[in-house]
Structures are given as C-alpha cells and as structure tokens.
Write an enzyme that holds these catalytic residues in place. Structure first.
Site, PDB file in Angstrom:
ATOM      1  N   ARG A  74       0.809  -1.213   0.000  1.00 47.01           N
ATOM      2  CA  ARG A  74       0.000   0.000   0.000  1.00 47.01           C
ATOM      3  C   ARG A  74       0.848   1.272   0.000  1.00 47.01           C
ATOM      4  O   ARG A  74       0.482   2.284  -0.611  1.00 47.01           O
ATOM      5  CB  ARG A  74      -0.923  -0.019   1.218  1.00 47.01           C
ATOM      6  CG  ARG A  74      -1.995   1.061   1.197  1.00 47.01           C
ATOM      7  CD  ARG A  74      -2.915   0.915   2.391  1.00 47.01           C
ATOM      8  NE  ARG A  74      -3.936   1.948   2.355  1.00 47.01           N
ATOM      9  CZ  ARG A  74      -4.304   2.671   3.418  1.00 47.01           C
ATOM     10  NH1 ARG A  74      -3.726   2.471   4.570  1.00 47.01           N
ATOM     11  NH2 ARG A  74      -5.249   3.578   3.305  1.00 47.01           N
ATOM     12  N   HIS A  78       0.353   4.479  -2.510  1.00 42.83           N
ATOM     13  CA  HIS A  78       0.091   5.836  -2.035  1.00 42.83           C
ATOM     14  C   HIS A  78       1.204   6.793  -2.427  1.00 42.83           C
ATOM     15  O   HIS A  78       0.967   7.993  -2.563  1.00 42.83           O
ATOM     16  CB  HIS A  78      -0.113   5.828  -0.519  1.00 42.83           C
ATOM     17  CG  HIS A  78      -1.491   5.420  -0.114  1.00 42.83           C
ATOM     18  ND1 HIS A  78      -2.289   6.190   0.705  1.00 42.83           N
ATOM     19  CD2 HIS A  78      -2.225   4.327  -0.430  1.00 42.83           C
ATOM     20  CE1 HIS A  78      -3.455   5.579   0.880  1.00 42.83           C
ATOM     21  NE2 HIS A  78      -3.433   4.446   0.199  1.00 42.83           N
ATOM     22  N   GLU A 100       2.512  14.438   3.301  1.00 49.38           N
ATOM     23  CA  GLU A 100       1.536  13.461   2.806  1.00 49.38           C
ATOM     24  C   GLU A 100       1.107  12.444   3.854  1.00 49.38           C
ATOM     25  O   GLU A 100      -0.067  12.083   3.956  1.00 49.38           O
ATOM     26  CB  GLU A 100       2.107  12.709   1.601  1.00 49.38           C
ATOM     27  CG  GLU A 100       2.173  13.505   0.331  1.00 49.38           C
ATOM     28  CD  GLU A 100       2.823  12.716  -0.792  1.00 49.38           C
ATOM     29  OE1 GLU A 100       2.645  11.485  -0.837  1.00 49.38           O
ATOM     30  OE2 GLU A 100       3.522  13.314  -1.618  1.00 49.38           O
ATOM     31  N   ASN A 106      -4.090   8.950   4.531  1.00 49.46           N
ATOM     32  CA  ASN A 106      -2.878   8.206   4.864  1.00 49.46           C
ATOM     33  C   ASN A 106      -2.741   7.882   6.341  1.00 49.46           C
ATOM     34  O   ASN A 106      -1.723   7.331   6.769  1.00 49.46           O
ATOM     35  CB  ASN A 106      -1.639   8.992   4.408  1.00 49.46           C
ATOM     36  CG  ASN A 106      -1.470   8.973   2.903  1.00 49.46           C
ATOM     37  OD1 ASN A 106      -1.933   8.059   2.232  1.00 49.46           O
ATOM     38  ND2 ASN A 106      -0.807   9.987   2.369  1.00 49.46           N
ATOM     39  N   HIS A 215      -6.463  -5.801  -3.407  1.00 53.52           N
ATOM     40  CA  HIS A 215      -7.356  -5.973  -2.263  1.00 53.52           C
ATOM     41  C   HIS A 215      -7.511  -7.430  -1.859  1.00 53.52           C
ATOM     42  O   HIS A 215      -8.271  -7.737  -0.947  1.00 53.52           O
ATOM     43  CB  HIS A 215      -8.729  -5.378  -2.577  1.00 53.52           C
ATOM     44  CG  HIS A 215      -8.754  -3.887  -2.490  1.00 53.52           C
ATOM     45  ND1 HIS A 215      -9.856  -3.145  -2.799  1.00 53.52           N
ATOM     46  CD2 HIS A 215      -7.801  -3.002  -2.128  1.00 53.52           C
ATOM     47  CE1 HIS A 215      -9.593  -1.859  -2.636  1.00 53.52           C
ATOM     48  NE2 HIS A 215      -8.344  -1.751  -2.231  1.00 53.52           N
TER      49      HIS A 215
END
Length: 348
Positions: A74, A78, A100, A106, A215
């Site tokens: 992940r 991101h 970020e 996040n 996922h």
C-alpha cells in the site's frame, strides 16, 4: 521488527485503453528535464546486494507479522498516486509543512519502520546510492511475492519474484498533505471518478481492474465502510450495490460506525494470501469498498473481473506484474533530478 496496526489497501486504477503494457507515466521514464531511465538491475554495479537486502528485511518483517505484506504494498501505491513514485509519502511533517503521511487518507498507513530498517542497512552498505522511492517499489514487490503461494512454492520463478522491478528512481523534495487529499482515490469513489483520477496517471482500464486485485490482501476498519451500511442517502439506509446478507453481516460487526479497532478482512479468511479470490467477491457484490463494486459499472473492468475470477491464478499474476511496472513509472525522477535521501523521513 514487527509491523503494528491493520489497514485497508486502497483501490488503485486506470485510463481508457485495454493495452496493459502501454504506460510510461508523466513524461515517459524521466518525467522531467533530468537524464536517465528506469531499468531492471540499475544497482548491479553501484550496490549489487541492494535487492537482496530489501528482500531479507521484508521477509523478516512478514515472518514476524504476516499482516505486514499489505501495508508495504500500500505504501508504494500511495506514493505513486501523489507526485509520482518519488518517495514523498515517507516524509515527516514539520511546523511549516503538513506532509503526505499526515493527510487523512494516509492515517492508516503502516510499515514505515520496515522501510527505515531497509534504508539504514543500505546506507551502511552503499551510502547515498539507493533511493527511498526504489526501496518502496522493491519492498512492495517482495511483500506481494511472499504472499503469493504459487511464488513461494517455487511454481513461478527461480528467484521467487512475482515480477522484475525497474529501478533508478530518485527522491522528490516536496511532500504535501493537500496534494494527497486531492489525488488519492477514496473507498467510496464510483467508476467515473476513479477513471478521471487515474487517467491523469496514464494507467489503463486494465490497470484499474488488475491493481484493484491488490485488495486480495489486507484489512480495513468500520469507518471505511460506515456510509455503505447506514444512512447511505436520504432515501436509502444502505448501499444497494452491496449484497444484502453481506451488508447485514458487516452491520453486526460494525455496530459502532466509528469503531477503529474491529478488523475487517478484505477477503474473509484469506487476507494474507495473494490470489484471485477478490474477484469472486466483487462478482457477488461482496467487495468491501464501494470502489470495488464500481468495477462492475464499466464494460471493460467488469469483463476483467469475470475473466480473473474464472482463469488460472497465473494469468492474473502475470498481468499484475505488468500493471505494477506501469504504475511504478508514474511521475518518476531520474538522472540529476531530486536527491537520494540519507533518511527516508527527511529531506537532505
């Protein structure tokens, strides 16, 4: 060092084309005025053990905490969807700048400690050589490879890698929470918004469907689906695109909508194994996020959902590797651009 915390793995995505290998990110490999290109084996001479060092530390983290694979994957997503794959997601905030990693989308990111461990070892072995952006890309590949049974059982490749990572990225020197909020997809996004968001990253519809398959691993929490279960609209209590019995089951588990402790597996019973089970759930309207169900709202992505559901896992894994390479080319800095950080959480 064990990775703490659980998370949801965000849905990455797409453009209006079916060709899986046609993507080169912003401005090609270089993404700007610097010289240089990404390539497999970039550190062959400058730091020959770079990928082996990353793999060793990732394997240790996953051994100590089997849920570590999803957060490492992940982090790369991101990073790439905000300013491109240049390590800006790792930067700490300062009094003068909210970075970020502190943007609301996040807040559930994890595994920063694993990246720090890798960087520390690489700086000891090859000072000022391997970028944090490349560490993220390699660690993501290793994490998902270690979660894929056909790979770990030796049925994929001799080196145990799901795909080869192109390297040669350099680290950016800007990190903005506002940009993260603007660019990162949301779990409630519909297909049109997803397409609009990620067409800007030059990723195809096939990339959308394939990368959403990430996922297959990972977990989420009740706030990420609360709106699907209660007060969906003024006239509908729950999201009608979510299978009703599954919605009832989730509602019982998330009886407190703001519950951030209850774990929700993306694929119940299989959240630590990377395979095609996710597509079977989406086809049954049991994808956890509204953005999962959105794949059924486009002819191309819907067809791919059923294709991966019904095909041997190897077909999906091959395409996943291609799409990960595509995503890894988005907005990269190479050559003389950016910097090679000494510590991933701080600009030099």
């Amino acid at each position: 060092m064990a990775v703490r915390g659980l998370l949801r793995l965000l849905p990455p995505v797409l453009l209006l084309a079916l060709v899986a290998s046609s993507v080169h990110g912003f401005g090609g490999y270089g993404g700007g005025n610097g010289s240089g290109k990404l390539r497999v084996g970039f550190y062959k001479y400058s730091c020959p053990e770079a990928e082996a060092i990353v793999r060793k530390i990732v394997a240790k983290a996953v051994h100590e905490d089997p849920t570590a694979n999803a957060p490492l994957l992940r982090l790369h997503f991101h990073d790439c969807f905000v300013r491109g794959c240049e390590g800006s997601v790792l930067i700490n905030s300062t009094k003068g700048n909210t970075a970020e990693k502190d943007a609301k989308p996040n807040h559930t990111l994890d595994a920063f400690d694993v990246i720090d461990d890798i960087k520390e070892e690489l700086e000891r072995r090859c000072p000022g050589t391997v970028s944090c952006a490349d560490i993220l890309a390699i660690a993501a590949r290793d994490a998902v490879s270690l979660a894929t049974k056909v790979v770990t059982k030796g049925g994929w490749s001799k080196d145990g890698n799901l795909y080869q990572v192109e390297t040669g990225r350099r680290d950016g020197n800007v990190s903005s929470a506002k940009e993260a909020v603007k660019n990162l997809p949301d779990s409630f996004d519909g297909i049109r918004k997803l397409i609009k968001r990620f067409a800007s990253k030059n990723l195809s519809l096939k990339d959308l469907a394939v990368l959403s398959g990430a996922h297959a691993i990972g977990k989420s929490h009740c706030p990420s689906i609360a709106k699907r279960l209660r007060n969906f609209t003024a006239h509908m209590e729950s999201d009608p695109t979510l299978d009703r019995p599954y919605a009832d089951r989730l509602r019982r588990r998330c009886w407190r909508p703001k519950d951030n402790t209850t774990e929700l597996e993306m694929v119940p019973g299989s959240s630590e194994t990377f395979d095609t089970a996710y597509y079977g759930l989406v086809a049954k309207r049991r994808g956890l996020f509204h953005s999962d169900e959105a794949l059924l709202r486009n002819d191309v992505t819907r067809a791919l959902v059923y294709r991966y559901r019904d095909s041997p896992v190897e077909a999906f894994l091959k395409d996943f590797g291609v799409s990960m390479v595509n995503m890894g080319r988005v907005g990269v800095l190479t050559g003389s651009q950016g910097e090679i950080r000494k510590k991933c959480a701080f600009f030099n």
